[in-house]
Enzyme design. Structure first.
Site, mmCIF file in Angstrom:
data_model
loop_
_atom_site.group_PDB
_atom_site.id
_atom_site.type_symbol
_atom_site.label_atom_id
_atom_site.label_comp_id
_atom_site.label_asym_id
_atom_site.label_seq_id
_atom_site.Cartn_x
_atom_site.Cartn_y
_atom_site.Cartn_z
ATOM 1 N N ASP A 1 5.843 -3.256 10.918
ATOM 2 C CA ASP A 1 4.380 -3.082 10.999
ATOM 3 C C ASP A 1 3.866 -3.117 12.441
ATOM 4 O OD1 ASP A 1 4.962 -5.764 11.163
ATOM 5 O OD2 ASP A 1 3.416 -6.440 9.761
ATOM 6 N N SER B 1 7.755 -4.744 6.725
ATOM 7 C CA SER B 1 7.385 -5.709 7.770
ATOM 8 C C SER B 1 8.255 -6.957 7.779
ATOM 9 C CB SER B 1 5.923 -6.069 7.607
ATOM 10 O OG SER B 1 5.157 -4.902 7.549
ATOM 11 N N ARG C 1 0.830 -1.189 0.000
ATOM 12 C CA ARG C 1 0.000 0.000 0.000
ATOM 13 C C ARG C 1 0.871 1.246 0.000
ATOM 14 N NH1 ARG C 1 -3.232 -1.634 3.997
ATOM 15 N NH2 ARG C 1 -5.309 -2.028 3.225
HETATM 16 C C1 G6P Z 1 -1.106 -3.723 9.109
HETATM 17 C C2 G6P Z 1 -0.294 -3.195 7.985
HETATM 18 C C3 G6P Z 1 0.238 -4.239 7.105
HETATM 19 C C4 G6P Z 1 0.672 -5.309 8.002
HETATM 20 C C5 G6P Z 1 -0.598 -5.947 8.352
HETATM 21 C C6 G6P Z 1 -0.522 -7.306 8.924
HETATM 22 O O1 G6P Z 1 -2.169 -3.010 9.245
HETATM 23 O O2 G6P Z 1 -0.633 -1.988 7.506
HETATM 24 O O3 G6P Z 1 1.174 -3.846 6.223
HETATM 25 O O4 G6P Z 1 1.688 -6.091 7.601
HETATM 26 O O5 G6P Z 1 -1.402 -5.098 9.097
HETATM 27 O O6 G6P Z 1 -1.587 -7.940 8.379
HETATM 28 P P1 G6P Z 1 -1.632 -8.942 7.132
HETATM 29 O O7 G6P Z 1 -2.745 -9.810 7.528
HETATM 30 O O8 G6P Z 1 -1.910 -8.124 5.954
HETATM 31 O O9 G6P Z 1 -0.314 -9.625 7.128
HETATM 32 C C1 BGC Z 2 8.201 -10.456 10.157
HETATM 33 C C2 BGC Z 2 7.919 -9.328 11.098
HETATM 34 C C3 BGC Z 2 6.534 -8.811 10.901
HETATM 35 C C4 BGC Z 2 5.547 -9.917 10.960
HETATM 36 C C5 BGC Z 2 4.122 -9.471 10.771
HETATM 37 C C6 BGC Z 2 7.125 -11.493 10.245
HETATM 38 O O1 BGC Z 2 7.326 -12.481 9.323
HETATM 39 O O2 BGC Z 2 9.427 -11.040 10.441
HETATM 40 O O3 BGC Z 2 8.851 -8.300 10.918
HETATM 41 O O4 BGC Z 2 6.259 -7.858 11.863
HETATM 42 O O5 BGC Z 2 5.851 -10.919 10.049
HETATM 43 O O6 BGC Z 2 3.912 -8.917 9.527
#
Ligand code: G6P
Ligand code: BGC
Ligand code: G6P
Ligand code: BGC
Length: 914
Positions: free
Chosen positions: A653, A599, A535
């Site tokens: 994140d 992240s 995003r």
């Molecule tokens: C957040 C962020 C994402 C993040 C995510 C984790 O709100 O803005 O970039 O990594 O939540 O959730 P997801 O389910 O998308 O891995």
């Molecule tokens: C990453 C983290 C991240 C998490 C959630 C993991 O795989 O190592 O840095 O915060 O995923 O997105």
């Protein structure tokens, strides 16, 4: 009617004085409607006490969880053995259940005697006798070789921790074998079978007779959610909402509660209606002071109460010519069947006299009238009391369902109810009177509790097969507490200078030192890469009167070949998307400050630097590990030359989420992600962070807990399925905790389990389809759909059908159970690691009770229907001395990244200016 007239006629003959005295003796047995209402209300109060964790220990109505979670649905099948112990008869049964359109139950049974000296001998003798009877039955049926599953109806109060465990709380009724109370009766039975060493059985379920009765009736009538026994003893069970049962884990669905209402009044709360005769009966019983309500309502004691009254009346010279005969001194002469006969309207007085004669009581005509009257008073009171208790249960059911008018069926069994000429009528009238808004149907159980026990066994056996299969995934609180302690040690290692280089949990300093304080402002770009979506956002923070945030965002695709290609290509892609975004926003000519949510685990020595330690989740671009992602992105932007950007901060994140939530709640000091991956950050004291100079204040630490276990420290709880997931992943041997927890792996984990179960014939009748064998075909969103409380089973059917298997209803139930186990484990594991962080915060603050807020984000947490609730509940259980608020991040990490950037920007400006 004729006999009533005769009765009236003879009554006239009694002397007025006699009449008065007899009336006075029986007067306390007449209960007014107000008294009955009071009994109902007290019962209601006691029911609630029994369900609440705090009051449950001292409650007299014990409200025992039975681990029976549904009524029969017609899909039960198989061949079962059932034992039925504790009522008038001891029975061994063989039950054959057919499911489907030709659903039917066939039963074969044999009654065995249990001599008094065995009922009151040693526990070992009792169970040896039971096993002797089973052996006899198996021989008789010619099935000694078959190791059949067994359902054990054991009609005494048992504390259960699962369907196949039952610790005897205390004997009731006529049993008093030694060395049984406090022991698991299933173990005792198992040991006795071993001692005999002649046959083997698979003991699957232990069930109270009330539960067996409810299930027997539930097989015919799905509306049957209450089971009542009015026999030798007295008791009731009913289906309670899980959320009301505090001592059992979980909030979804229902569980049958064995109320053990026989103990009602053991605290003295109904002493106002107990007569001296009741007290006499109690003192002469095997369990004085206990089961006071039962002793006023059940078959074993009614005859005794009658006998006590007759003795008193005789002493007063009102009966049997004032002579207390030998027979009248005998305890237990008035069995329920005699009581029932004496009270029958069809019986002439002469016949009543004959019955009394049989019992060795020589009576005149007047005597028999009085005896009949006494019986009537005692049994009427019993039926009314029982009705008042049942009204309380029915009322509770109505409240649970939240309806004005309740329709419900009560399954009933027991000799008193079945044989007595008036008991059932009076009982029903009382319920109607005290619960007028409920339409209660009473259904007599024709086949005893054995049938119900077999039905329970059928369901339990299937689920047990799955549980046995997934045993290692069901983590006890003890294990979770242990994991919490392990993770606490990992945190410590990660923070220490000496151990950090070898630590698996990296505890990365983020150079973020506080949550937003409300003074941030400006116009920022945020990049958000690494979750389900890539995003780009524009975040405007303004400050007119109060702080407001305006956000616009765009989602960009990141094709797999880019995620897995070269690092240069990946960052070119990011730079290209950013260019596109700035074009659309018409800010290509500006050099806005950029916050980069990235992240993945990055080592930072300042805010605007992030050296990627290792890729995780879906990413595997070459040449990035070990490099600073800020440099890589800057290089890609420079290379294009069509716009400029000022990358001021790289944030994980978790940090972005903590900051986003901190914007709304100043108390937020933990950021938690349960999405594609999993991770958490929290505010740590500088003095504990060896890797950063200085001891003042706090800094946010990105724990990178996904790597927990990479050194083998979780091997004891990893299963073959976890190992298989790891082998098939992009980063074998890494992020082992993450692979047990997060959304990227959960669906696949379930798929692997389903495949193996199908291969072993435990599912889909052994059918395996190419779709089922395809990696990634079963997704985490499917787990979420299947666990929905209402439509879950029909979703399961749709999803499994799309995978080409034709699931039966039973298959759907089983698959739902698998999903629950896997997702529950995930929530439990996160509760343990989060619990460790909370303990650290509590200790840092030196407070007895921690009050804090956890900011949370991630698709699994947000989309799964039960996950959040389970996580909250387990966390609060593991860290009881805390008030934790879980705050869902509504606007993603981008907003938080902008907050961090705002602070960095202000400091840089000051620096430049000063
Ligand atoms: C957040 C962020 C994402 C993040 C995510 C984790 O709100 O803005 O970039 O990594 O939540 O959730 P997801 O389910 O998308 O891995
Ligand atoms: C990453 C983290 C991240 C998490 C959630 C993991 O795989 O190592 O840095 O915060 O995923 O997105
Ligand atoms: C049921 C059972 C018995 C149970 C009984 C209660 O149908 O199969 O084992 O305990 O009814 O009745 P009773 O009057 O025999 O105590
Ligand atoms: C027992 C109950 C049982 C009831 C009816 C009571 O004495 O405590 O467990 O359900 O009798 O048999």
């Amino acid at each position: 009617q004729v006999s009533a007239q005769i009765l009236a006629f003879f009554s006239l003959l009694l002397l007025a004085a006699q009449r008065k005295e007899i009336d006075a003796v029986l007067e306390p047995f007449l209960l007014s409607p107000e008294t009955l209402r009071e009994v109902k209300n007290k019962m209601r109060t006691e029911l609630e006490y029994g369900l609440k964790r705090e009051t449950q220990g001292s409650a007299t109505v014990k409200m025992l969880p039975t681990y029976v979670c549904g009524t029969p649905d017609g899909t039960e099948k198989g061949k079962f053995l059932a034992l039925d112990l504790g009522g008038t008869n001891f029975r061994v049964l063989l039950v054959k259940i057919r499911s489907g359109r030709r659903k039917s139950v066939r039963m074969y049974n044999k009654i065995f005697a249990i001599p008094l000296e065995i009922m009151q001998g040693t526990g070992e003798e009792l169970f040896d006798h039971i096993v002797h009877c089973i052996a006899d039955f198996l021989e008789y049926m010619g099935i000694k070789g078959a190791r059949l599953p067994l359902g054990f109806t054991f009609s005494f109060p048992c504390k259960q921790a699962s369907i196949d465990k039952g610790t005897l709380v205390g004997w009731t009724k006529g049993f008093k074998a030694t060395d049984c109370e406090g022991e698991d009766v299933v173990d005792m039975l198992r040991e006795a079978i071993k001692r005999r060493n002649e046959f083997d059985l698979d003991i699957v379920a232990v069930v109270n007779d009330t539960v067996g009765t409810m299930m027997t009736c539930g097989y015919e009538d799905p509306n049957c959610e209450i089971g009542l026994i009015a026999g030798t003893g007295s008791n009731v069970c009913y289906m309670e909402d899980m959320k009301n049962i505090e001592i059992v884990e979980g909030n979804e669905g229902k569980m049958c509660i064995n109320t053990e209402w026989g103990g009602f009044g053991d605290n003295g709360c109904i002493d106002n209606i107990r007569t001296e005769y009741d007290k006499e009966v109690d003192e002469g019983s095997l369990n004085p002071g206990k089961q006071r309500y039962e002793k006023m309502t059940s078959g074993m004691y009614l005859g005794e109460i009658v006998r006590q009254i007759l003795i008193d009346l005789t002493k007063r010279g009102l009966l049997f010519r004032g002579q207390i005969s030998e027979s009248l001194r005998k305890r237990g002469i008035f069995e329920t069947k005699f009581l029932s006969q004496i009270e029958s309207d069809r019986l002439a007085l002469l016949q009543v006299r004959q019955i009394l004669q049989q019992l060795g009581l020589d009576s005149t005509c007047e005597d028999s009238i009085i005896v009949k009257e006494v019986c009537g008073a005692v049994s009427r009171r019993a039926a009314q009391l029982c009705g008042a208790g049942l009204a309380a249960i029915v009322e509770k059911k109505r409240e649970n369902r939240g309806v004005e008018h309740l329709q419900i069926t009560v399954g009933v069994d027991g000799t008193l109810y079945k044989l007595h000429p008036h008991f059932s009528r009076v009982l029903q009238e009382t319920v109607k009177e005290l619960a007028p808004w409920c339409d209660v149907t009473f259904m007599l159980s024709e086949d005893g509790s054995g049938k119900g026990a077999a039905l329970i066994t059928a369901v339990a056996k299937r689920l047990r097969n799955i549980d046995k299969y997934l045993y290692a995934m069901r983590l006890s609180d003890e294990t979770l507490i242990d994991i919490m302690a392990r993770f606490r040690r990992e945190m410590k290692n990660g923070l220490s200078r000496d151990f950090n280089p070898t630590a698996t949990v990296k505890m990365l300093p983020t150079f973020v030192r506080s949550i937003p304080d409300g003074s941030e402002k400006g116009d920022f770009i945020a990049l958000d890469l690494g979750g389900s979506y890539f995003r780009i956002l524009r975040v405007k923070v303004s400050h007119e009167k109060k702080q407001t945030v305006q956000m616009e965002s765009e989602i960009y695709n990141t094709p797999e070949d880019i995620m897995h290609g070269s690092g240069t290509r990946l960052f070119d892609h990011v730079a290209e998307c950013l260019g596109d975004f700035m074009e659309k926003q018409q800010i290509k000519d500006k050099k806005l400050p950029v916050g980069f949510t990235f992240s993945f685990p990055c080592r930072q020595s300042k805010l605007d630097e992030g050296v990627l330690i290792t890729w995780t989740k879906r990413f595997k671009a070459s040449g990035v590990e070990g490099a600073d992602v800020v440099k890589l992105l800057n290089r890609a932007i420079k290379k294009r030359g069509d716009y400029d950007a000022d990358i001021m901060a790289v944030v994980n994140d978790t940090v972005g989420t903590m900051m986003t939530c901190g914007f709304d709640d100043q108390r937020c000091e933990v950021g938690l992600i349960i999405g594609t991956g999993t991770n958490a950050c929290y505010m740590e004291e500088m003095r504990h962070i060896d890797l950063v100079e200085g001891d003042e204040g706090r800094m946010c630490i990105n724990t990178e807990w996904g790597a927990f276990g990479d050194d083998g420290s979780l091997e004891d709880i990893r299963t073959e399925f976890d190992r298989e997931i790891d082998r098939g992943s992009l980063n074998p041997g890494k992020q082992l905790f993450e692979k047990m927890v997060s959304g990227l792996y959960m669906g696949e984990l379930v798929r692997l389990i389903l495949v193996k179960m199908a291969k072993e014939g435990l599912l889909f009748e052994g059918r395996i389809t190419p779709e089922l064998l395809t990696k990634g075909k079963f997704e985490t969103k499917h787990v979420s759909a299947i666990e929905k409380s209402k439509e879950g089973l029909s979703k399961a059917k749709d999803i499994l059908t799309r995978l080409g298997v034709e699931p039966s209803h039973e298959d759907c139930v089983a698959v739902q159970h698998v999903c629950t186990i896997v997702s529950f484990r995930s929530a439990n594991l996160v509760a343990a690691t989060l619990g460790a962080i909370l303990c650290q915060l509590r200790d840092n603050k030196g407070v007895g009770r921690l009050r804090t807020t956890v900011g949370v984000d991630g698709s699994l947490y947000k989309m799964h229907p039960q996950y959040a609730r389970r996580l909250h509940k387990t966390t609060r259980r593991l860290v009881p001395d805390s008030d934790v608020r879980f705050l869902l991040s509504e606007s993603g990490s981008g907003k938080g990244a902008a907050m961090v950037t705002a602070v960095a920007y202000r400091l840089a400006e000051q620096h430049r200016g000063g």
